[in-house]
Design a protein around this motif. Sequence first.
Motif, PDB file in Angstrom:
ATOM      1  N   TYR A  72       0.878  -1.270   0.068  1.00 43.51           N
ATOM      2  CA  TYR A  72      -0.036   0.036  -0.019  1.00 43.51           C
ATOM      3  C   TYR A  72       0.970   1.075   0.009  1.00 43.51           C
ATOM      4  N   MET A  73       0.350   2.359  -0.133  1.00 46.99           N
ATOM      5  CA  MET A  73       0.939   3.548  -0.605  1.00 46.99           C
ATOM      6  C   MET A  73       1.796   4.059   0.770  1.00 46.99           C
ATOM      7  N   ASP A  74       1.281   3.856   2.187  1.00 45.83           N
ATOM      8  CA  ASP A  74       1.988   4.131   3.184  1.00 45.83           C
ATOM      9  C   ASP A  74       3.083   3.226   3.600  1.00 45.83           C
ATOM     10  N   GLU A  75       2.940   2.001   3.252  1.00 44.66           N
ATOM     11  CA  GLU A  75       3.958   0.959   3.010  1.00 44.66           C
ATOM     12  C   GLU A  75       5.193   1.271   2.065  1.00 44.66           C
ATOM     13  N   ILE A  76       4.947   1.806   1.014  1.00 43.94           N
ATOM     14  CA  ILE A  76       5.780   2.234   0.165  1.00 43.94           C
ATOM     15  C   ILE A  76       6.820   3.271   0.725  1.00 43.94           C
ATOM     16  N   GLN A 100       9.015   7.346 -11.114  1.00 47.24           N
ATOM     17  CA  GLN A 100       8.000   6.314 -10.912  1.00 47.24           C
ATOM     18  C   GLN A 100       7.909   6.082  -9.235  1.00 47.24           C
ATOM     19  N   TRP A 101       8.887   6.031  -8.367  1.00 49.37           N
ATOM     20  CA  TRP A 101       8.572   5.825  -7.051  1.00 49.37           C
ATOM     21  C   TRP A 101       7.866   6.923  -6.266  1.00 49.37           C
ATOM     22  N   ARG A 102       8.161   8.028  -6.965  1.00 52.32           N
ATOM     23  CA  ARG A 102       7.289   9.297  -6.364  1.00 52.32           C
ATOM     24  C   ARG A 102       5.811   9.223  -6.582  1.00 52.32           C
ATOM     25  N   LEU A 103       5.559   8.750  -7.976  1.00 55.70           N
ATOM     26  CA  LEU A 103       4.218   8.711  -8.035  1.00 55.70           C
ATOM     27  C   LEU A 103       3.614   7.681  -7.327  1.00 55.70           C
ATOM     28  N   TYR A 104       4.308   6.372  -6.825  1.00 54.16           N
ATOM     29  CA  TYR A 104       3.770   5.691  -5.868  1.00 54.16           C
ATOM     30  C   TYR A 104       3.130   6.157  -4.571  1.00 54.16           C
ATOM     31  N   ASN A 114       5.925  -4.550 -10.666  1.00 53.33           N
ATOM     32  CA  ASN A 114       6.466  -3.546  -9.796  1.00 53.33           C
ATOM     33  C   ASN A 114       6.161  -3.913  -8.126  1.00 53.33           C
ATOM     34  N   GLY A 115       5.060  -3.829  -8.083  1.00 57.37           N
ATOM     35  CA  GLY A 115       4.545  -3.914  -6.752  1.00 57.37           C
ATOM     36  C   GLY A 115       5.108  -5.332  -5.831  1.00 57.37           C
ATOM     37  N   ARG A 116       5.374  -6.296  -6.634  1.00 61.11           N
ATOM     38  CA  ARG A 116       5.969  -7.429  -6.074  1.00 61.11           C
ATOM     39  C   ARG A 116       7.332  -7.187  -5.685  1.00 61.11           C
ATOM     40  N   MET A 117       7.875  -6.583  -6.566  1.00 59.50           N
ATOM     41  CA  MET A 117       9.741  -6.194  -6.649  1.00 59.50           C
ATOM     42  C   MET A 117       9.768  -5.316  -5.289  1.00 59.50           C
ATOM     43  N   ILE A 118       8.936  -4.280  -5.082  1.00 63.70           N
ATOM     44  CA  ILE A 118       8.865  -3.483  -4.068  1.00 63.70           C
ATOM     45  C   ILE A 118       8.684  -4.191  -2.808  1.00 63.70           C
ATOM     46  N   ALA A 172      -4.897  -9.615  14.821  1.00 63.27           N
ATOM     47  CA  ALA A 172      -5.432 -10.934  14.511  1.00 63.27           C
ATOM     48  C   ALA A 172      -5.564 -11.342  13.017  1.00 63.27           C
ATOM     49  N   TYR A 173      -5.488 -10.241  12.313  1.00 61.83           N
ATOM     50  CA  TYR A 173      -5.627 -10.365  10.979  1.00 61.83           C
ATOM     51  C   TYR A 173      -4.404  -9.642  10.179  1.00 61.83           C
ATOM     52  N   ALA A 174      -4.085 -10.412   8.805  1.00 64.28           N
ATOM     53  CA  ALA A 174      -2.993  -9.478   7.973  1.00 64.28           C
ATOM     54  C   ALA A 174      -3.915  -8.423   7.682  1.00 64.28           C
ATOM     55  N   ARG A 175      -3.213  -7.383   6.849  1.00 61.12           N
ATOM     56  CA  ARG A 175      -3.937  -6.278   6.356  1.00 61.12           C
ATOM     57  C   ARG A 175      -4.801  -6.392   5.483  1.00 61.12           C
ATOM     58  N   GLY A 176      -5.980  -6.214   5.521  1.00 60.21           N
ATOM     59  CA  GLY A 176      -7.260  -6.415   4.421  1.00 60.21           C
ATOM     60  C   GLY A 176      -8.483  -5.884   5.009  1.00 60.21           C
ATOM     61  N   LYS A 177      -9.502  -6.321   4.447  1.00 61.55           N
ATOM     62  CA  LYS A 177     -10.654  -5.625   4.652  1.00 61.55           C
ATOM     63  C   LYS A 177     -11.143  -6.069   6.015  1.00 61.55           C
ATOM     64  N   GLU A 178     -10.565  -7.127   6.787  1.00 58.43           N
ATOM     65  CA  GLU A 178     -11.129  -7.399   8.284  1.00 58.43           C
ATOM     66  C   GLU A 178     -10.647  -6.066   9.308  1.00 58.43           C
ATOM     67  N   ASN A 179      -9.764  -5.479   8.870  1.00 56.43           N
ATOM     68  CA  ASN A 179      -9.093  -4.424   9.687  1.00 56.43           C
ATOM     69  C   ASN A 179      -9.167  -2.976   9.007  1.00 56.43           C
ATOM     70  N   GLY A 180     -10.147  -2.905   7.673  1.00 56.64           N
ATOM     71  CA  GLY A 180     -10.133  -1.827   7.355  1.00 56.64           C
ATOM     72  C   GLY A 180      -9.076  -1.380   6.348  1.00 56.64           C
ATOM     73  N   TYR A 181      -8.337  -2.248   5.914  1.00 59.01           N
ATOM     74  CA  TYR A 181      -6.911  -2.075   5.282  1.00 59.01           C
ATOM     75  C   TYR A 181      -5.882  -1.054   6.015  1.00 59.01           C
ATOM     76  N   GLY A 182      -5.964  -0.988   7.165  1.00 63.48           N
ATOM     77  CA  GLY A 182      -5.342  -0.139   8.004  1.00 63.48           C
ATOM     78  C   GLY A 182      -3.889  -0.825   8.345  1.00 63.48           C
ATOM     79  N   MET A 183      -2.954   0.191   8.147  1.00 57.37           N
ATOM     80  CA  MET A 183      -1.661  -0.080   8.442  1.00 57.37           C
ATOM     81  C   MET A 183      -1.179  -0.729   9.862  1.00 57.37           C
ATOM     82  N   LEU A 184      -0.758  -2.055  10.038  1.00 57.61           N
ATOM     83  CA  LEU A 184      -0.455  -2.729  11.179  1.00 57.61           C
ATOM     84  C   LEU A 184       0.871  -1.886  11.787  1.00 57.61           C
TER      85      LEU A 184
END
Length: 333
Positions: A72-76, A100-104, A114-118, A172-184
């Motif tokens: 996600y953007m904040d992780e980048i 490109q990185w700045r745009l991300y 590119n996402g998986r490389m990051i 309890a959950y990896a980042r996703g819909k269960e936790n509102g996609y919030g940064m852990l």
Amino acid sequence: MIPQQMPSPITGKMMPLIWEDRVMEFRKEKFHVLFPFYKCPDSGEQFTTTDTDGVWYRQIANQYCCKYGIPYMDEIVAIRERYGLSAAAMSKILGFGTNQWRLYEQEEVPSVSNGRMIRSIMNPKVMMDMVQSAQGCLNQKEFERFQKRVSHILSSSDSYHIQQYELQRIYAYARGKENGYGMLSLARLKNTILFILERCQEVWCTKMSKLLFYADFLAYRERATSITGLAYRAIEFGPVPERWERVFSQFDEIRQEPRAIGSYEGSVLVADAKADMSQFSQDEVAILDHVCTRLGQYSSREVSELSHQEQGWIHSQEQHSIIPYEYAFKLQL
């Protein structure tokens, strides 16, 4: 925060904010979103703003990143800051276009490759390989500085592994819909609680659970991303963070003190430390401030009763299940 109504540019009359379930296409795939718009009561014309457009776009971006394992953007942003490099340097090392990185970091969603490389360079060993592979594209001073920085990260990998273990204990959950996609993030979670305690003074654990729920769900409604990354379960007395016992006992700066009012006994959260507000965006600070202003003077019982009016709790409490963040768009607050 997004206004719940605005004047029509056609008639000047106030238009209500409407949330509509829509299917939208992104990169040849279809995604369900709650689409916000204002509707002129006389002409029937629909209007959006930069803020409302940002909400539905982030809903799509979050689903896409979750599906394909893209950071996600904040992780980048966090990856670059961890290595102490500029956006231009990250682009050069990974072989991206100059900007490109700045745009991300400005909410452009990376391609899957590119996402998986990051994501792979979250591992400092992989990042070291990338720096060494890019040596021919760097001047000697740059190469030595980048290599030194990554070597330092590698030498402190034990503390990083401890931090990751702590995250797994709390969340309890990896980042996703269960936790509102919030940064852990333990830092963001701690400082959210500290901010609430600064504003509301001593807060019973029951009340803190509800204040965190409202802050996260309001943030999801406004920004399509929760603040703390917590998931919430519907129990008899209202929403509570999953693993709430660990959440409230995790931080040395926050302690629980037993209290009694009449026949009722419980724990009050207190803290001496101040919140580090650099952890939050201006929008997040506004949301936290709104929740504390609106609910800070409520008793634990009053805020619990308010939470019982929320559709998310009503539809989840019978099974004591996790409250879907989609109910943020039906908040009564």
